[in-house]
Design an enzyme around this catalytic site. Structure first.
Site: not given
Length: 366
Positions: A108, A314, A357
């Site tokens: 990604e 996150n 992140c």
């Protein structure tokens, strides 16, 4: 209790992709053209198309002999990656692309558009072997290193996207999948192509490129000796070895003091300020005393050549941890600054599409 993911420094021996133009130095490129019956001056033409016009299909390179274009394509421009899925969020300013590589491996990259710049977060490995327990990529393990071409072509694709929108790609951060310094030679070669002016590269300033690491101290020193002016970002996440041994398993090999010593060497050699990345986790590494210790250690080791980038953790699937509340963030920032070290909270983009992140996991079914 889940079995810990092992720490892996050497990528599995898997087949690398077909040789791409970006994998070769000029001498090898000239030799490849010679084998196709093409003179040396064609190299400049091809390089200007790839790095300057952001074209990767020789069939569109009309200044090449028509009969040679397919041969050049077959020999030097194999398809390295194909987009499987593109997802956008943050009012379409953040774009995550899932790529499928020649062998089915997934990776990604994330393109983030701001009012004054655009930043591409790129991957250096498919997966990651550093095994950090709060990071989705680290928990997925390491598939393989990326080739130079696979790294560079992430940049070309994003630069072409920005160009099609009338903009320009201005910043590159090696903060996607993988530990950049564990794929050292290819990452350094990619950085040189990213930063050299056309026709040798994309012409992005070295000062606009950030290379992140969990703290491979010898490789940090080696990078310093390359005499480049890229920004070094160290994912520290806690100032004490006891906790860091768990949060960042590589700390068992290179503890905090050794990592900060290497960071100081980098700052001295490059003249650049080092960025310290710190994912703030509720009730894990967000205590006042850790903020104080962080500020003290950084000020002692790096003086004015350091900045702390605080990252609200996150969320990742199945994680037992979550982000510290805002009041805790604010107090942590205040205490670090009180020790003489600049500290800010990162503007996190892409959470909704798992593009922030620590969230990249390259899942085909996501």
């Amino acid at each position: 209790m889940a079995t810990p993911v092992p720490l892996v420094f050497n990528a599995p021996k898997r087949g690398m992709p077909p040789t791409h133009f970006a994998d070769l130095n000029d001498e090898a490129r000239i030799e490849a053209l010679k084998e196709l019956g093409l003179p040396k001056f064609r190299l400049n033409q091809i390089a200007r198309h790839y790095y300057g016009r952001l074209e990767a299909d020789p069939l569109t390179m009309t200044d090449l002999p028509e009969g040679a274009r397919q041969e050049v394509k077959d020999a030097l421009f194999p398809t390295l990656m194909s987009p499987l899925r593109v997802v956008e969020t943050d009012d379409d300013t953040t774009q995550k692309t899932l790529w499928k590589l020649h062998d089915g491996t997934l990776l990604e990259s994330v393109l983030m558009r701001y009012s004054d710049r655009s930043t591409l977060c790129i991957s250096s490995q498919a997966g990651c072997g550093m095994a950090c327990p709060f990071c989705a990529t680290g928990q997925g393990g390491l598939d393989r290193n990326l080739s130079i071409g696979e790294i560079v072509d992430q940049v070309r694709n994003a630069a072409a996207t920005m160009q099609s929108e009338g903009g320009r790609l201005s910043n590159i951060v090696f903060m996607g999948m993988g530990e950049p310094l564990a794929n050292y030679k290819r990452v350094v070669s990619a950085v040189r192509q990213i930063t050299q002016p056309s026709p040798a590269g994309f012409g992005i300033s070295q000062r606009s490129v950030t290379v992140s690491t969990v703290g491979l101290a010898p490789a940090i020193r080696k990078l310093a000796d390359e005499e480049m002016s890229v920004t070094l970002a160290v994912s520290l996440h806690t100032p004490d070895d006891e906790l860091r041994d768990t949060l960042v398993p590589v700390n068992n090999r290179w503890p905090v003091a050794e990592v900060l010593d290497a960071a100081r060497y980098y700052a001295d050699k490059s003249g650049r300020r080092v960025s310290i990345e710190y994912a703030l986790i509720r009730d894990v590494n967000d205590q006042d005393w850790r903020a104080d210790m962080l500020g003290e250690k950084l000020h002692k080791a790096l003086g004015s050549r350091v900045h702390v980038n605080l990252i609200p953790l996150n969320p990742t699937p199945g994680s037992k941890w979550d982000a510290a509340p805002k009041a805790r963030q604010d107090e942590f920032v205040r205490r670090v600054i009180a020790k003489g070290v600049p500290c800010t909270v990162r503007d996190t983009k892409g959470q909704e599409i798992a593009a922030a992140c620590g969230q990249l996991a390259a899942e085909e079914s996501a």
